[in-house]
Motif scaffolding. Structure first.
Motif, PDB file in Angstrom:
ATOM      1  N   GLN A  29     -23.946 -29.588 -36.765  1.00 49.09           N
ATOM      2  CA  GLN A  29     -23.507 -29.812 -35.386  1.00 49.09           C
ATOM      3  C   GLN A  29     -24.275 -30.985 -34.768  1.00 49.09           C
ATOM      4  O   GLN A  29     -24.465 -31.050 -33.570  1.00 49.09           O
ATOM      5  CB  GLN A  29     -23.725 -28.552 -34.543  1.00 49.09           C
ATOM      6  N   GLY A  30     -24.678 -31.939 -35.606  1.00 47.10           N
ATOM      7  CA  GLY A  30     -25.540 -33.025 -35.165  1.00 47.10           C
ATOM      8  C   GLY A  30     -24.871 -34.116 -34.364  1.00 47.10           C
ATOM      9  O   GLY A  30     -25.542 -34.867 -33.661  1.00 47.10           O
ATOM     10  N   ALA A  31     -23.546 -34.224 -34.456  1.00 47.52           N
ATOM     11  CA  ALA A  31     -22.845 -35.284 -33.731  1.00 47.52           C
ATOM     12  C   ALA A  31     -21.454 -34.800 -33.349  1.00 47.52           C
ATOM     13  O   ALA A  31     -20.954 -33.804 -33.865  1.00 47.52           O
ATOM     14  CB  ALA A  31     -22.743 -36.542 -34.588  1.00 47.52           C
ATOM     15  N   ILE A  32     -20.849 -35.543 -32.434  1.00 49.32           N
ATOM     16  CA  ILE A  32     -19.457 -35.325 -32.016  1.00 49.32           C
ATOM     17  C   ILE A  32     -18.684 -36.585 -32.386  1.00 49.32           C
ATOM     18  O   ILE A  32     -19.179 -37.697 -32.190  1.00 49.32           O
ATOM     19  CB  ILE A  32     -19.360 -35.113 -30.489  1.00 49.32           C
ATOM     20  N   THR A  33     -17.473 -36.407 -32.893  1.00 48.58           N
ATOM     21  CA  THR A  33     -16.595 -37.535 -33.176  1.00 48.58           C
ATOM     22  C   THR A  33     -15.172 -37.159 -32.777  1.00 48.58           C
ATOM     23  O   THR A  33     -14.887 -35.989 -32.473  1.00 48.58           O
ATOM     24  CB  THR A  33     -16.666 -37.964 -34.665  1.00 48.58           C
ATOM     25  N   HIS A  34     -14.291 -38.140 -32.753  1.00 48.29           N
ATOM     26  CA  HIS A  34     -12.884 -37.887 -32.428  1.00 48.29           C
ATOM     27  C   HIS A  34     -12.218 -37.156 -33.594  1.00 48.29           C
ATOM     28  O   HIS A  34     -12.600 -37.339 -34.738  1.00 48.29           O
ATOM     29  CB  HIS A  34     -12.155 -39.200 -32.108  1.00 48.29           C
ATOM     30  N   SER A  35     -11.223 -36.337 -33.286  1.00 47.11           N
ATOM     31  CA  SER A  35     -10.460 -35.669 -34.350  1.00 47.11           C
ATOM     32  C   SER A  35      -9.076 -36.278 -34.491  1.00 47.11           C
ATOM     33  O   SER A  35      -8.330 -35.937 -35.402  1.00 47.11           O
ATOM     34  CB  SER A  35     -10.345 -34.171 -34.059  1.00 47.11           C
ATOM     35  N   ASN A  36      -8.729 -37.183 -33.582  1.00 44.85           N
ATOM     36  CA  ASN A  36      -7.451 -37.903 -33.612  1.00 44.85           C
ATOM     37  C   ASN A  36      -7.593 -39.115 -32.694  1.00 44.85           C
ATOM     38  O   ASN A  36      -8.656 -39.330 -32.111  1.00 44.85           O
ATOM     39  CB  ASN A  36      -6.291 -36.989 -33.184  1.00 44.85           C
ATOM     40  N   THR A  37      -6.541 -39.881 -32.556  1.00 43.35           N
ATOM     41  CA  THR A  37      -6.610 -41.069 -31.701  1.00 43.35           C
ATOM     42  C   THR A  37      -6.004 -40.829 -30.319  1.00 43.35           C
ATOM     43  O   THR A  37      -5.693 -41.777 -29.604  1.00 43.35           O
ATOM     44  CB  THR A  37      -5.929 -42.275 -32.370  1.00 43.35           C
ATOM     45  N   ASN A  38      -5.847 -39.566 -29.943  1.00 39.39           N
ATOM     46  CA  ASN A  38      -5.388 -39.274 -28.581  1.00 39.39           C
ATOM     47  C   ASN A  38      -6.408 -39.808 -27.578  1.00 39.39           C
ATOM     48  O   ASN A  38      -7.600 -39.898 -27.874  1.00 39.39           O
ATOM     49  CB  ASN A  38      -5.204 -37.775 -28.370  1.00 39.39           C
ATOM     50  N   ILE A  39      -5.941 -40.096 -26.390  1.00 38.21           N
ATOM     51  CA  ILE A  39      -6.793 -40.632 -25.325  1.00 38.21           C
ATOM     52  C   ILE A  39      -7.836 -39.603 -24.902  1.00 38.21           C
ATOM     53  O   ILE A  39      -7.531 -38.429 -24.720  1.00 38.21           O
ATOM     54  CB  ILE A  39      -5.919 -41.020 -24.110  1.00 38.21           C
TER      55      ILE A  39
END
Length: 169
Positions: A113-123
């Protein structure tokens, strides 16, 4: 001298385009980006101009184990890599709580759980709130949030940093 037929060459080109790997990550940053914060968008460099984004952090200081809310202020964005680090280090600290819609957790520095990233290219917008929890013990006195933010595949800023956050004693 052998010659290729144009139709054979076109067929090979189409096949190569289909099977060759693509270095865009519409479903999130790869773990290989954790340390460098570079998204690996082939043929595209980060923006050199100052980022049109800034961090809104819910508190100027923190206590071990007490949640901190983080927002990225500025125009809408599609991609993100967000970490908390000890000032001057590339290792992630603490962990992120359940990620908001259109984002997911990313394992960095061995931390699932060390980072957050996008799961898609939604706004994603300035209303998107990410919640970070410092470790219950052993957290350094000073931390900073670090992010790469992408408006699109070709337009992104790396190593954006929040103001430092001090641990309360």
């Amino acid at each position: 001298m052998a010659r290729c037929k144009p139709s054979l060459l076109l067929g090979f080109t189409v096949l190569w385009t289909i099977i060759s790997p693509c270095n865009a990550f519409p479903s999130g940053a790869p773990a290989s980006a954790c340390e460098t914060m570079l998204p690996g968008h082939t043929g595209v460099q980060p923006q050199m101009a100052p980022a049109p984004y800034e961090f809104l952090v819910s508190t100027p200081s923190f206590l071990n184990g007490q949640p901190i809310n983080v927002q990225i202020l500025g125009s809408a964005y599609r991609g993100l890599l967000l970490e908390a680090r000890s000032f001057g280090s590339t290792a992630v600290l603490g962990h992120w709580q359940t990620p908001p819609n259109d984002t997911k957790l990313l394992q960095c520095s061995g931390n699932p759980q060390g980072a957050i990233t996008h799961s898609n290219t939604n706004i994603k917008t300035r209303q998107t709130t990410y919640t970070w929890l410092p470790p219950n013990s052993g957290c350094p006195k000073v931390i900073t949030f670090v992010a790469t933010v992408a408006q699109s595949h070709d337009v992104y800023w790396t190593n954006m940093r929040s103001k430092v956050i001090w641990r309360s004693e």
